[in-house]
Design a protein around this motif. Sequence first.
Motif, PDB file in Angstrom:
ATOM      1  N   UNK A 251       6.550  22.320 -10.695  1.00 22.55           N
ATOM      2  CA  UNK A 251       5.311  21.545 -10.712  1.00 22.55           C
ATOM      3  C   UNK A 251       5.300  20.577  -9.532  1.00 22.55           C
ATOM      4  N   UNK A 252       4.213  20.597  -8.762  1.00 24.51           N
ATOM      5  CA  UNK A 252       4.103  19.738  -7.589  1.00 24.51           C
ATOM      6  C   UNK A 252       2.934  18.789  -7.707  1.00 24.51           C
ATOM      7  N   UNK A 253       3.019  17.677  -7.003  1.00 21.43           N
ATOM      8  CA  UNK A 253       1.972  16.660  -7.059  1.00 21.43           C
ATOM      9  C   UNK A 253       0.687  17.162  -6.421  1.00 21.43           C
ATOM     10  N   UNK A 254      -0.434  16.904  -7.103  1.00 18.06           N
ATOM     11  CA  UNK A 254      -1.747  17.297  -6.596  1.00 18.06           C
ATOM     12  C   UNK A 254      -2.566  16.085  -6.186  1.00 18.06           C
ATOM     13  N   UNK A 255      -2.775  15.156  -7.133  1.00 17.25           N
ATOM     14  CA  UNK A 255      -3.681  14.035  -6.873  1.00 17.25           C
ATOM     15  C   UNK A 255      -3.491  12.978  -7.941  1.00 17.25           C
ATOM     16  N   UNK A 256      -4.125  11.835  -7.711  1.00 14.66           N
ATOM     17  CA  UNK A 256      -4.229  10.816  -8.744  1.00 14.66           C
ATOM     18  C   UNK A 256      -5.537  11.027  -9.488  1.00 14.66           C
ATOM     19  N   UNK A 257      -5.480  10.941 -10.823  1.00 13.92           N
ATOM     20  CA  UNK A 257      -6.710  11.022 -11.616  1.00 13.92           C
ATOM     21  C   UNK A 257      -7.502   9.726 -11.538  1.00 13.92           C
ATOM     22  N   UNK A 258      -6.874   8.652 -11.050  1.00  8.89           N
ATOM     23  CA  UNK A 258      -7.601   7.420 -10.720  1.00  8.89           C
ATOM     24  C   UNK A 258      -8.175   7.630  -9.330  1.00  8.89           C
ATOM     25  N   UNK A 259      -9.440   7.962  -9.261  1.00  8.73           N
ATOM     26  CA  UNK A 259     -10.014   8.518  -8.032  1.00  8.73           C
ATOM     27  C   UNK A 259      -9.821   7.631  -6.806  1.00  8.73           C
ATOM     28  N   UNK A 260      -9.959   6.322  -6.958  1.00  5.87           N
ATOM     29  CA  UNK A 260      -9.864   5.439  -5.797  1.00  5.87           C
ATOM     30  C   UNK A 260      -8.480   5.472  -5.161  1.00  5.87           C
ATOM     31  N   UNK A 261      -7.472   5.868  -5.927  1.00  3.21           N
ATOM     32  CA  UNK A 261      -6.114   5.859  -5.387  1.00  3.21           C
ATOM     33  C   UNK A 261      -5.846   7.040  -4.465  1.00  3.21           C
ATOM     34  N   UNK A 262      -6.805   7.934  -4.316  1.00  5.43           N
ATOM     35  CA  UNK A 262      -6.673   9.051  -3.381  1.00  5.43           C
ATOM     36  C   UNK A 262      -7.189   8.709  -1.983  1.00  5.43           C
ATOM     37  N   UNK A 263      -7.667   7.488  -1.805  1.00  2.87           N
ATOM     38  CA  UNK A 263      -8.222   7.060  -0.521  1.00  2.87           C
ATOM     39  C   UNK A 263      -7.398   5.896   0.013  1.00  2.87           C
ATOM     40  N   UNK A 269      -3.558  -1.799   1.900  1.00  2.00           N
ATOM     41  CA  UNK A 269      -4.025  -2.823   2.841  1.00  2.00           C
ATOM     42  C   UNK A 269      -4.257  -2.227   4.233  1.00  2.00           C
ATOM     43  N   UNK A 270      -5.267  -2.740   4.913  1.00  7.46           N
ATOM     44  CA  UNK A 270      -5.707  -2.148   6.186  1.00  7.46           C
ATOM     45  C   UNK A 270      -4.576  -2.031   7.200  1.00  7.46           C
ATOM     46  N   UNK A 271      -3.729  -3.058   7.299  1.00  7.85           N
ATOM     47  CA  UNK A 271      -2.683  -3.006   8.328  1.00  7.85           C
ATOM     48  C   UNK A 271      -1.561  -2.037   8.000  1.00  7.85           C
ATOM     49  N   UNK A 272      -1.573  -1.467   6.778  1.00 16.16           N
ATOM     50  CA  UNK A 272      -0.567  -0.462   6.423  1.00 16.16           C
ATOM     51  C   UNK A 272      -1.118   0.964   6.467  1.00 16.16           C
ATOM     52  N   UNK A 273      -2.397   1.113   6.674  1.00 19.27           N
ATOM     53  CA  UNK A 273      -2.988   2.444   6.681  1.00 19.27           C
ATOM     54  C   UNK A 273      -2.445   3.342   7.797  1.00 19.27           C
ATOM     55  N   UNK A 274      -2.180   2.813   9.008  1.00 20.55           N
ATOM     56  CA  UNK A 274      -1.553   3.686  10.026  1.00 20.55           C
ATOM     57  C   UNK A 274      -0.191   4.220   9.584  1.00 20.55           C
ATOM     58  N   UNK A 275       0.569   3.411   8.838  1.00 19.19           N
ATOM     59  CA  UNK A 275       1.857   3.874   8.341  1.00 19.19           C
ATOM     60  C   UNK A 275       1.680   5.041   7.385  1.00 19.19           C
ATOM     61  N   UNK A 330     -31.521   1.884 -14.051  1.00 22.09           N
ATOM     62  CA  UNK A 330     -31.758   0.457 -13.816  1.00 22.09           C
ATOM     63  C   UNK A 330     -30.494  -0.396 -14.011  1.00 22.09           C
ATOM     64  N   UNK A 331     -29.470   0.168 -14.656  1.00 22.47           N
ATOM     65  CA  UNK A 331     -28.232  -0.588 -14.850  1.00 22.47           C
ATOM     66  C   UNK A 331     -27.145  -0.194 -13.851  1.00 22.47           C
ATOM     67  N   UNK A 332     -27.430   0.731 -12.984  1.00 23.02           N
ATOM     68  CA  UNK A 332     -26.420   1.125 -12.005  1.00 23.02           C
ATOM     69  C   UNK A 332     -26.342   0.080 -10.896  1.00 23.02           C
ATOM     70  N   UNK A 333     -25.128  -0.164 -10.456  1.00 24.35           N
ATOM     71  CA  UNK A 333     -24.914  -1.079  -9.338  1.00 24.35           C
ATOM     72  C   UNK A 333     -23.802  -0.526  -8.461  1.00 24.35           C
ATOM     73  N   UNK A 334     -23.812  -0.941  -7.222  1.00 23.40           N
ATOM     74  CA  UNK A 334     -22.921  -0.333  -6.245  1.00 23.40           C
ATOM     75  C   UNK A 334     -21.818  -1.300  -5.807  1.00 23.40           C
ATOM     76  N   UNK A 335     -21.273  -1.996  -6.794  1.00 21.93           N
ATOM     77  CA  UNK A 335     -20.070  -2.803  -6.616  1.00 21.93           C
ATOM     78  C   UNK A 335     -18.983  -2.136  -7.458  1.00 21.93           C
ATOM     79  N   UNK A 340      -7.261  -2.680  -4.863  1.00 18.34           N
ATOM     80  CA  UNK A 340      -6.881  -3.938  -4.228  1.00 18.34           C
ATOM     81  C   UNK A 340      -7.934  -5.019  -4.351  1.00 18.34           C
ATOM     82  N   UNK A 341      -9.210  -4.652  -4.263  1.00 24.02           N
ATOM     83  CA  UNK A 341     -10.274  -5.647  -4.283  1.00 24.02           C
ATOM     84  C   UNK A 341     -11.601  -4.981  -4.628  1.00 24.02           C
TER      85      UNK A 341
END
Length: 514
Positions: A251-263, A269-275, A330-335, A340-341
């Motif tokens: 069995x091998x790793x595919x993805x995180x089911x917590x969607x935001x953790x795949x990005x 943090x921004x300064x670690x993204x190149x790493x 009418x209850x949808x919002x884009x926040x 991290x934040x």
Amino acid sequence: MGIVILGDGYITDIGYTSDFYSEMAPSHLAFSSLVAGCDPGGTLRPGRVLELGFGQGFGLALLAAANPDIVFEGCDFNPAHVAHARDLVESAGLTNLSVAEASFEAMAARAGDGNVDIVLLHGVLSWVAKEAEEAILQILRQRLRRDGALYISYNCLPGWAPLVPIRQLIIDIKRRHAGNSQSQIAAALDLLAQLKEGNATYFACNPMASVHLEAMLAQDRVYLAHEYLSDHWRLFQFSEVAARLGQADGLGYIASATLTENFDQFAVPANLQPLMAQTGDPILRETLRDVAANKNFRRDIFGRASRILSKAERREFLGQMLFAPAVPRRRQQFKFRGPLNELIGKEDFYSPIADMLAERFATFDELLALPSFGEHAVDRLVECLALLIHSGQVVPFVMRPTTDPEPARRFNRMIVDRARGGRLYGYLASPVAGTGIRIDDFGLLTLAAVFDGKADTPLAAARHGLSIITALGRRPFDNARALTEDDEAIEFLSARMKPVIEDDIPLWRRLGML
């Protein structure tokens, strides 16, 4: 109540909480895999799903009701959990779900024939003995198909590291407190609160522990007992879990089911993204992500079909998916809450998606054709959809033949009927989306009025809702203040049931729930 009852070191004198986790829905697992650019394998159109350690069984029963074309099965060693799950199955008339009272060791001894497309293992690995862990691996070897997938969630390092002393103190109190689980966790919380209020240096030196304790004091005591009182409690590095699962026929790793953790742009943090970008080893990269975000809980998808897709292949799979709103427009919002934040979505991208879904359920291709996107912007649309799904405002599902809505509708009526008796569950089943849709107490009261023919107006629904609450010996509360006068209570309920009647119920009908 006497001495706490333990089953091989596990908490059995009180049942676990009843909840639903959308990350466990097959369609969510399929979309998560595609977000990460991996083959969704058996998650795309599964025929059989197995949950190991299903707790009260509410989530498993909901998935069975919402996906009558899939065969579900589950096992749990706790007799009370199994009895509750069987009651749900029988009350809703679910014919595609079977549950067994069995340990993982007993289930592994029965062998299997490789007929399961998805295995679900939520909140189990961190709380079982080594023998049970070995049995889980054996079950995976026996039951999971070659293109099958595993959903597994567990406490992880490094986020839990500063909190270990809290858990250890709770265990020390348990071993010296001859009471049941609820009294043990109450005694532990009281002592921890006294230490914090007395300025114990541990809390002064560990701000995260102080924040964590404040959260614990507000949490469900039943949940806390299961979380902290088990004799088996382990914290894992991701690499350790990946190595163990590799022993289950690769069995091998595919993805995180917590969607935001795949990005990386959301999870690191921004300064670690190149790493991250220059780290080619996928296991090491996930470990670095955990350290970068100080992660304390993971929801992982593993599979034997952990193949990276070409852009054309990924695009073809995405074209098989549809999307629907889970909350009214009418209850949808884009926040969005990120790892991290807080993340703020651009109206130019998100509003067109929300507007189209408010009119009709849409395929990926239809959304991609919006002026804000186009074939050059596949990744942008995937990112937007991932955030909308992560926030619970949109649900993904896979194109499939017409699904019988009746099991879900029976299940939902059962949930509303139980609310009349004071037993509240927070989700209903959608046979269109194949997942759960959140509902609050006011929604349940409103549906009770609808089913009883008492919802011609919000005022009529409120009067009926108050009669249900009163029959339970309770009163509505407004900001912790009991509304003792009927007129005031009816006005309060009417204001909250009005949007349910006007916005939610039409959406629930579109989702096949009513």
